[in-house]
Each structure stands twice: as C-alpha cells, then as structure tokens.
Design an enzyme around this catalytic site. Sequence first.
Site, mmCIF file in Angstrom:
data_model
loop_
_atom_site.group_PDB
_atom_site.id
_atom_site.type_symbol
_atom_site.label_atom_id
_atom_site.label_comp_id
_atom_site.label_asym_id
_atom_site.label_seq_id
_atom_site.Cartn_x
_atom_site.Cartn_y
_atom_site.Cartn_z
ATOM 1 N N GLU A 37 7.804 4.529 -5.580
ATOM 2 C CA GLU A 37 7.087 3.394 -5.010
ATOM 3 C C GLU A 37 5.718 3.388 -5.690
ATOM 4 O O GLU A 37 4.781 4.032 -5.246
ATOM 5 C CB GLU A 37 6.931 3.535 -3.496
ATOM 6 C CG GLU A 37 6.298 2.296 -2.875
ATOM 7 C CD GLU A 37 5.370 2.601 -1.707
ATOM 8 O OE1 GLU A 37 4.975 1.658 -1.021
ATOM 9 O OE2 GLU A 37 5.028 3.783 -1.503
ATOM 10 N N ASP A 91 7.198 8.202 -2.016
ATOM 11 C CA ASP A 91 6.217 7.299 -1.412
ATOM 12 C C ASP A 91 4.836 7.452 -2.053
ATOM 13 O O ASP A 91 4.432 8.541 -2.457
ATOM 14 C CB ASP A 91 6.128 7.601 0.089
ATOM 15 C CG ASP A 91 5.205 6.666 0.820
ATOM 16 O OD1 ASP A 91 5.521 5.475 0.906
ATOM 17 O OD2 ASP A 91 4.149 7.132 1.310
#
Length: 993
Positions: free
Chosen positions: A715, A662
């Site tokens: 990401e 993330d």
Amino acid sequence: MTPRPESSGSRPKGTAGEKIPEQPTAAQQKSAAKKTAVPKQAAAKKAAPSKATAKKAAAAKTTVGKTVAKKAAAKKAAAEKTAVEQSAAGTATAKKAAAKKTAVKKSAAKKATTVKATAAKTTAVKAAASTSTAAETVAGKAAAAKSPAAKNTAKKAPAKKAGTAKSAAATTTAAEAVAKKATPAKATAKKAAAKKTAPATSTVAESPAKKTTAGKAPAGKAAAKKGAVRKAPARRAAARKAPAGQVPALEAASAQVVPPEMEVAVSPAVDAADRERLLGGTHHDPHSVLGAHPVPGGIAFRAFRPYALSVTVVAGELRAELHDDGEGFFSGLLPLREVPAYRLIVEYEGTVLETEDAYRFLPTLGDLDLHLIGEGRHEELWTALGAHPMTHEGVTGTRFAVWAPNARGVRVAGTFNFWDGTGHVMRSLGSSGVWELFLPDVGEGELYKFEITRPDGSRTLRADPLARRTEVPPATSSVITSSAYEWGDAEWLARRAEAPAHEAPFSVYEVHLASWRPGLTYRQLAEQLPGYVKNLGFTHVELMPVAEHPFGGSWGYQVTGFYAPTARLGTPDDFRYLVDKLHQAGIGVLMDWVPAHFPRDAWALAEFDGRPLYEHEDPLRAAHPDWGTLEFDFGRNEVRNFLVANAVYWCEEFHIDGLRVDAVASMLYLDYSREPGQWTPNEHGGRENLDAVAFLQEMNATVYRRVPGVITIAEESTAWDGVTRATHHKGPSGFGGLGFGLKWNMGWMHDSLQYMSHEPVHRKYHHGEMTFSMVYAYSENYVLPISHDEVVHGKRSLVSKMPGDWWQQRAGVRAYLGFMWAHPGKQLLFMGQEFAQGAEWSEAHGPDWWLLDPGYGAEPDHRGVRDLVRDLNTVYRATPALWRLDTDPAGFEWIVGDAADDNVLAFLRLDPEGVPVLAVSNFAPVTRQDYRLGVPEDVPAWHEAVNTDAARYGGSDVTHPDPVKPEPQPWHGRPASIRLTLPPLATVWLRPA
C-alpha cells in the site's frame, strides 16, 4: 501466599545446616553429673585456647562429612585400638575410657614442639530423623613425637557421639577431624563409625560462610615439610565445663588425610551480593548460584522459593531437607562426589509440591540461535524466542526467552506463580541480549508476562513480543500455546505457485473478520465465509489485520501482538481452521500486515526494556506524526529480524498466501508528514529512509525465497520508483527494486472516485481523471483498490458517492464496477460494497445484511448489484484477456479515450494470442443510440458478455441480445466499426462471438 510467622509454640524440627541448640542426650547428662568425680574428663575438656583461636579466625560452621577409608597403612597400630574400641562403645563408660586414653596420649605427645593448628567448629545436622546429634570438634595444639609409638600409628581424635542407641537408626552423623601428616602412611577411617551410617538417610551439614584460618600454618603442613616432628614439652589442659547439649571436644593427637574435595568445606548459602541481586530482580546468571553445584566438601544445593516453609532435596533414596536461610532462600551441603538427578519437595502453607529444580537445566538455546539473532538473520525467530512447551533433558515444561539487552534483570511472572516472578529469575545468554529460563511442569494455557528491571532500577511488566497467543482484549497477558492442527490444504499449496499472481486472475474481497458477521468465531466464520466468497466468484479474500491489537477501533492497524492472531475470535488453531477451509474452497488468503509502526501501550513494545528498543532512539524518527504511534527502528539488526521473521511466520505457520503491507509510504520517507526541521536527511542528504528500503527488500526476498507461491502487496501512495521491481534491478533513482509482487494503485482509486462523484453534466471537464491512469499503468504491477479506507470517516459508501437519485446511484456503481473489472490491474472490493450498502462501514456492526432480506422492499436493488459482482467475476476468470497481460502494454488498446463530451470510454483488452475483449462505458445518464466505435477487422461478430444495465441487475435493460457485426467503415483509426446502443450509466463488455 505469605511467609509463615515464627511459631509461638514448640520449635519445629531443625532443618539441614540450621544452627540450633541440641538437647543433651542421656549419656551426656550422665557425663555432666559425674564431672566433679572424674577429673580426667574435665581435664580433657581443656580446649579453651584452641576454641579462642578458632573464634579469632572467624570460623563459623563447618560441614561434618563422612570420612572415607583410604589405605590401611596404620590399621594395626594404636589407631585401630582406640578407633575400634571407641566405635564399639555405645555407653557413657566407653566414652569416658576413650577420653582418658586420649588425655594420656595428648600429655605424652605435647612433650614435642607445639604447632598451632586451625580450629574448626563443626555441627552435624539431622536430615530425616526426629532427633539430631551435634558434635563439636575443637582442634587444639598437637605435635607428633618421634617416638616408636608415633612411628607405628597416626593418632586421630575420635568423634564423640551422644545418644547413639536412640539416633543410629534414624540419623547418620559423620565427624571429620583435622588432618595432619605425621608419617608417610595415611590414616584410615574408623570402620565402626562407617558401619553406623543409615543407608536410607543422609545428613546435610551447613558450612561456614568464611574459611577457617589460623595465624600460623596448620600442623599437618608443618610436619610434612620438616619430615619429622620435634619433641616438645607436654602441656596440661585445664578442665573446662562443656556447654549444655554439646559433646566435649577432643584435641587431635594425630590426623588423617581426607579426599581433596573434602579438605576445606564452603558455605552452601547464597552470599549477600547474590542474595540482594536475586531479590531485586537484577541477577544476570541465577543458574550459577541456584541449583546444585560441586563445591569443596560435597555438592551445594541452593533454592530460592519465596513463601515456602521448607525445601527438601530428593535424589533416589536420599532425602535431605535444606536449611531455611530466610527470605525464601534454602541451602545445604551434601557429602556427594557429583550432582545427582534430583527433585525438590517444596512445602507451602496448606500444600506440598514435588517438582524439578528450574535451575538445574542447561540453556535451551544454542550458540547458533544466538549468533543468528545477533546478526538479525534468524528467519525462524519465533522458534527461538517466546514461550514454547517442550521436553528438555527428559523433563516437560516451557522454555521462556525474550530479547531485552538493556534490562538489568528479567523475571517471568504468570498464573503458575500467582503473578509473582520473584522466584523465577531468567538468565542472560552472553552478549546477545536474550534472557532465558526453562520452567518444568508449566504448560499450555498458562498466562505470563516478563517482569523487566530497567536500567534505572524501576520495573515494568510486559507482554511477550513473540507471544503466539494472547488473552482476549482488553486483557493483555500472553498465553502459552502450541499447535496440534492438521492441515487439509495440500492440494491448494501444491498448485498456488503454478502461475505468478500478476499473470493470473486475482479478484479480492476485503474482509474485517470481527464485523463481517459480528459475534462469529473463526470456526463459525469458516462455515460461512468460504461459501459466500466462492459464490461471488472472488479468487482471494484479504483479511484486515488479524494480529492482536488492543483497540478494536483501530481495525487492527495498531498491533501489539505481532505473532498472535487476535483472541477475540478464537485460538490460533481456530484461525488455522478458517484459512484451511478457505483453501479447500479454492480461495486464497491475503492478510494485512503492519510493520510500519506500533502503539505506545506501556505493557507492549514501547521502551520495552527501559530504553528505546524496537523504536528509533531519535525521538523525531521514532514518533509517527499522524497516528501518535512509534515507528520501528529498521536499522537495528534485531528489530529488522523481528519483522522479517514475522512475515515468514504468517506465511509458513498459517499458510497465508500473501501479505498486503500497510503504510509503506510512511516508511520510505524521512519527511513523511513532517515539517522542515522535524527530520534529518540521510547520509546522502536525501529524504529516503535507507534503513526502511533495506528492510523491505530483505523482507520480500526472504518471503519469496522461503514460501513459493506467495504474493506481497504494497500500500504505497507515492511515485516511488520500483516498488514491484526485483531487488537486484536498480532503477533511475539508483535503488534496487523493493521487491513487492503488486502495488495498490492509489492514484487510480482517487482519480476515478473523484470523477464518479461529479454530476454527469460536469464530468466532461474531468474526463482526464479516468484516462490518466493509463499513462503509468505499466510502471508497476497494480491492484485497483476500493478498500475500507474509502467507505469510512465521512467518505460515504461507494453507492453514496454517486450523484443523482437512487436509481442513478445504483446505475453509477454498476457502471463503475464494470469499468474497474475491465481496467488493467487486479481488483479489490471491500465488504458491503458488493451489494451497494448505503451506509458507511462501522466496525461495531458490520455490513447491513438486512438489505438482502427478501422482506425488505428494496432488496432487489441490492441483490442486483451483488449478482452483477458475481457475473463480473465469473466472466473475468474465464477471459484471459482481462488478466493475462495486466502488466504488459500489449494487453491494452484504446478505442476512444477522448470522448469527454459524451462521457464515453472504450478500449480493448487482449490475451497473449491477441483475442480481444471490448469494454465500453457510458457515464452519462442518457441512452446513446447507434454509437459508432472502431474495432479490429478480423473479428466477424461481437457478443455481449456483460451489460451492467441488464434488468436482473436493476437496470433499464438496454441490451444487445443478438451478435453485433462490424461494418467496413473506418472509425477511430481502425478499418472497421460497429454501432451500439449505449445504455445510460452502464458498462458493456463484448467479446468475439
């Protein structure tokens, strides 16, 4: 528990080494009664000068040890007469006679030069006996005369024992006299005294805090140096009344040689400095103070047991109660030559516990562990730090270890000590910053935290950064755990590395476990989720962060327990069961992993040991401007190690098949969400976070090396060069690749959803938003994500983004999904979007499953979209052209990409053998008859594989049930073409018939 107050009744029994007045025995009372009639006995008590000298030397209490027989050099001399006669005598008469003999011998001996000797005051203490015997020996001035009698024997002051008949069976009292060399021969111990030692009981004696000293050299040493003792006039000692409860002390006419370790006894009590540090929680090496330690005079036993009433050492048949030194400290000195195997019996108010001594064990961590931790290279860090039930030196318990280099002291507190860590002080292991303690008899299920004393002296109670299990939030304690799970996914693991992820079908269903079916545990989810995902044809599930997080509304993206699956849904083994069941169903498991930042909770990582530790020391670098969290200090070895090992941990311990990392962009740029003046350039003057780059490269390299078949996914929302390039291949920017396997194509997601949100009549002006992705499609290995982030916070659900009425919205979703599954890249779809849920997702109640209830009127509309997703996955997995060359430009060819006025896109996907799939999307709400498209001339006919407008999906059923044959008319730059009827708001896949 609170300390028991001093008893208001009779005084409890004395403990080992406790200085308490002894009650006079019958023999002593008789002696005291006759003191006026026996002048010689009073004269023998004339020890005042010696006693005064001892007091000036600050002599406290001295251990009375048992004198061991050494050599029988003077056994036939006068010492044998006096020693044997005195030991055989058990009555006051024998004592009286011995006193007279000694007095006479003293008088004769004192004709020689008087040599001042050190006075030692000794107190024998009872161990298990109900009565105690105290003997005080005061060494006076003695000289060895060169008389025939002195040549034959070394004279020794006898130890007085009162009440022998009453105490011999229950208590052993040894008396040690001052040694003095008068002749080359060594004095022998008194056999009679040795025979009186009770075999099952020993006495712990308390030693003085300070070594007894004298103004002049001891008599023994003086005599030894001169070789002969000069004669001196005898001095007569005046009679002195002995204090009640004490046996009159005798001056030593001659001395014996004792073993070296018994020459000068020391106090077993914890000294004032160590005592203060232990009580204050700032002692770095409690094991050097507490436990059992060889000291001059024997073995010193020290225990720190707050609130205990008594502590007793048990070693085989030996049983000795330690002296209560106050404030939870207990100590005693046993006349042993080496540390025995022992246990402690600890008495508290209302209970008695028998346990091992935590401070008798060697460290459970070796030099290699500490070296690797210091270098930041311990790839199995979770096996070294944290709480681990184990058997250490044959004893079961739990090893606690934590990294806290700035702490002044660390203690462990938990349910096993009623959350009072005072008595469980951890030791610092060198310069590693690691604190460690092995606690016997502490096992699984116990709650714990670390009580850390900060550099400023304040204290903080912290959860274990490497806890592998936690309490259910909002509770914050760590839980001791170990795994006994037996995996059943060997077949899955054996074949998952057969093909790289970017060259295999990869269709992902993103799940928030806590809300997918609210209220279900890991094990209950294991009975439903694998079957549901397999039925829909997805190859993988991606679990939103599973690591423990205090705030459910963060969806798991503000992690405090990086090594613990959230306890909201069950135990770590329950989570293993879920992963196992998914693997057995043929479903891979990806997990969202959050190494970019962590929350500021005062019980977690923030300023863990009182100073910035896991976060960067520069406040501007530490604070994340978007989320109010703290960023990790990726440049610190131990912090980088903490995160790299964590990635390996999830893959190895829980068989996770991939990590979706993330917020990578926020890690890569120093100026991420920061204004000028809020960030400092790197050493090259750039805005790249070089520490974060190095960390990501190391993490990827380590995971791929240790766990074959896994995939890491970034990401990353910027155009950073080389996210999915190998770490050793440098790009135009001069950096090696970050080493990820795949990257989320955030640009495609943003552009395509923007296009779909426009009214169809306006889409021709935004046609490039659907084609631009092919400009950079092969710069990285991409995943096309429709994730949770796109269906929350006012962004609306996927179907609600579509313009038009309900039919057009559903048709738009179907056409979009068909385009997405055909586009180069892997696919990810968030839960609830597979059946066109109209509402935004909420972690509070999850997907609107009631939309699929047959009793609901619009159920066919939602079921139709779900059926389409199933068919897309089925055809996708069976068609290599749709996934085999996802990262190779040879796998894609435009047919028409510029039909903006028609809202039409058409392209070919090819497998390595050149077998094509034709994908055509019509994003206009009108049917286009006989729409001509150029096609390869070597395909004799085309068969419709998927049509999102089919009636079973809820469409208008404009389909092509028969094969479509090409015509030799060139079109779109190709030698052949076909004519199709394009359904409204639909995507059609055709493949060679």
